[in-house]
Design a protein around this motif. Structure first.
Motif, short mmCIF file in Angstrom:
data_model
loop_
_atom_site.label_atom_id
_atom_site.label_comp_id
_atom_site.label_asym_id
_atom_site.label_seq_id
_atom_site.Cartn_x
_atom_site.Cartn_y
_atom_site.Cartn_z
N SER A 108 0.81 -1.22 0.00
CA SER A 108 0.00 0.00 0.00
C SER A 108 0.84 1.27 0.00
N VAL A 109 2.11 1.14 0.34
CA VAL A 109 2.97 2.32 0.48
C VAL A 109 3.45 2.81 -0.88
N VAL A 110 3.24 4.09 -1.14
CA VAL A 110 3.75 4.71 -2.36
C VAL A 110 4.93 5.62 -2.08
N ALA A 111 5.10 6.02 -0.82
CA ALA A 111 6.20 6.91 -0.48
C ALA A 111 6.46 6.87 1.02
N LEU A 112 7.69 7.22 1.38
CA LEU A 112 8.06 7.43 2.78
C LEU A 112 8.40 8.90 2.97
N MET A 113 8.09 9.39 4.15
CA MET A 113 8.53 10.72 4.56
C MET A 113 9.15 10.59 5.94
N TRP A 114 10.07 11.47 6.26
CA TRP A 114 10.68 11.42 7.58
C TRP A 114 10.38 12.74 8.30
N GLY A 115 10.51 12.73 9.64
CA GLY A 115 10.31 13.93 10.43
C GLY A 115 11.31 13.95 11.58
N ALA A 116 11.96 15.09 11.79
CA ALA A 116 13.07 15.16 12.73
C ALA A 116 12.64 15.42 14.17
N GLU A 117 11.66 16.31 14.37
CA GLU A 117 11.36 16.74 15.74
C GLU A 117 10.76 15.61 16.57
N ASP A 118 9.79 14.90 16.01
CA ASP A 118 9.22 13.77 16.75
C ASP A 118 10.24 12.67 16.94
N ALA A 175 6.20 21.44 3.06
CA ALA A 175 6.32 22.80 3.58
C ALA A 175 5.12 23.09 4.49
N ILE A 176 5.31 24.03 5.43
CA ILE A 176 4.21 24.45 6.29
C ILE A 176 3.78 25.89 6.00
N HIS A 177 4.41 26.52 5.02
CA HIS A 177 4.01 27.88 4.65
C HIS A 177 4.17 28.05 3.15
N PRO A 178 3.24 28.75 2.50
CA PRO A 178 3.32 28.89 1.04
C PRO A 178 4.56 29.62 0.55
N SER A 179 5.21 30.41 1.41
CA SER A 179 6.43 31.09 0.98
C SER A 179 7.56 30.12 0.68
N HIS A 180 7.46 28.87 1.16
CA HIS A 180 8.49 27.87 0.89
C HIS A 180 8.27 27.14 -0.43
N ILE A 227 10.03 11.68 0.54
CA ILE A 227 9.70 13.09 0.70
C ILE A 227 10.54 13.65 1.84
N ASP A 228 11.17 14.78 1.60
CA ASP A 228 11.99 15.41 2.63
C ASP A 228 11.11 16.18 3.61
N ALA A 229 11.58 16.28 4.84
CA ALA A 229 10.82 16.94 5.91
C ALA A 229 10.72 18.44 5.68
N ILE A 230 9.79 19.06 6.39
CA ILE A 230 9.63 20.50 6.34
C ILE A 230 10.82 21.20 7.00
N ARG A 231 10.92 22.50 6.72
CA ARG A 231 11.83 23.36 7.48
C ARG A 231 10.96 24.22 8.38
N THR A 232 11.20 24.15 9.67
CA THR A 232 10.31 24.83 10.62
C THR A 232 10.51 26.35 10.66
N ASP A 233 11.68 26.84 10.26
CA ASP A 233 11.95 28.27 10.26
C ASP A 233 11.31 28.89 9.03
N ILE A 234 10.12 29.46 9.19
CA ILE A 234 9.35 29.96 8.07
C ILE A 234 10.06 31.10 7.35
N ALA A 235 10.73 31.96 8.09
CA ALA A 235 11.36 33.13 7.49
C ALA A 235 12.64 32.81 6.72
N ASP A 236 13.22 31.64 6.94
CA ASP A 236 14.51 31.30 6.36
C ASP A 236 14.32 30.66 4.98
N LEU A 237 14.08 31.49 3.98
CA LEU A 237 13.87 30.97 2.63
C LEU A 237 15.16 30.42 2.03
N ASP A 238 16.29 31.03 2.36
CA ASP A 238 17.56 30.52 1.86
C ASP A 238 17.85 29.14 2.44
#
Length: 289
Positions: free
Chosen positions: A127-137, A207-212, A177-188
């Motif tokens: 059933s799996v089509v992809a894996l994603m990872w998460g660092a904080e949890d 991503a957790i914000h559309p600016s990313h 799939i790569d994890a999100i970056r939690t620092d929303i302002a850090d576009l670089d």
């Protein structure tokens, strides 16, 4: 299919239906969240909102709560009501857990010690089509306090988990799939992580914000020079099979496979440079980070 649409996947809280269409328009796919982006008191409202969502199922994922939360049936019913067939399972820890998701395409989120250790078995599940990872949890599950060091770089345990999940997915012919970056302002910083993700073999970044979205798209889209080189070297390979020298570089099958990847990305992910300037910041989920 979700992963043919592009590399930028945007989380949206499931209890904010006013943002569903906006998020879908701004990203390549939207992840409607029923887990940590939604307070416990708002879970039922979020399910109702998702059940009534009018979104393209081919570009929509629903992140459901972890198995041990005991609410999986209600989460899946909400997705079914909206015609959504791709599910992200939070805190996936074993292949056996995935049997409860029959009928759905599953993105398994490996974000605990058990999930990372069992990533290969999880990726092998049909059933799996992809894996994603998460660092904080992940770091929290092993008693740590932060996934990053004082320089802002991931700690070794996080980079190990990232690589392990990527390799497990690839070994089973699945996407990563790569994890999100939690620092929303850090576009670089987002762009740098996405560049590394694309170069390493991830197919998308969340991503957790559309600016990313724009930095992720830019990172995954090959430059004009890279695309032109891929076309040239593949054309040269058609004329001279086997190992050959091209523009001062030895070319063999691994190099040609790199070139095919670049060509495919250039064809499917045209460079999109528009930058979203919205200041309406969605609540950031604590997972998938």
């Amino acid at each position: 299919m979700i992963f043919e649409m592009g590399p930028a996947l945007l989380f949206c809280p499931g209890d904010r239906p006013d943002r569903f269409t906006k998020a879908a328009e701004r990203a390549d796919a939207v992840i409607l969240d029923l887990e940590d982006a939604v307070a416990a008191s708002a879970k039922d409202a979020a399910r109702a909102a998702i059940a009534g969502a009018d979104l393209d199922p081919a570009r929509t994922i629903v992140r459901v709560n972890a198995i041990d939360e005991g609410v999986l049936a209600a989460d899946l019913d909400a997705a079914r009501s909206a015609g959504i067939t791709t599910i992200m399972l939070a805190k996936t820890e074993s292949a056996r857990q995935l049997d409860a998701l029959e009928g759905f395409a599953v993105v398994a989120l490996c974000e605990t010690a058990a999930g990372v250790v069992h990533a290969l078995d999880v990726a092998a599940h049909p059933s799996v089509v992809a894996l994603m990872w998460g660092a904080e949890d992940l770091v929290a599950s092993i008693g740590g306090s932060s996934s990053r060091d004082e320089t802002g770089a991931y700690r070794a345990v996080a980079t190990h988990a990232r690589s392990h999940v990527l390799l497990a997915a690839a070994a089973c012919g699945k996407r990563a799939i790569d994890a999100i970056r939690t620092d929303i302002a850090d576009l670089d910083g987002c762009r740098a992580e996405a560049l590394d993700a694309a170069g390493s073999g991830f197919f998308a970044k969340a991503a957790i914000h559309p600016s990313h979205v724009a930095p992720i798209r830019e990172a995954f889209a090959p430059s004009a020079d890279e695309a032109a080189w891929a076309q040239r070297v593949l054309a040269a390979a058609d004329a001279q099979p086997g190992v050959f020298s091209f523009e001062g570089r030895m070319v063999d099958e691994p190099i040609l496979r790199h070139a095919r990847t670049v060509r495919a990305r250039a064809a499917s992910s045209p460079l999109r440079t528009q930058q979203d300037t919205t200041t309406d910041v969605p609540r950031a989920p604590e997972e998938a980070s």
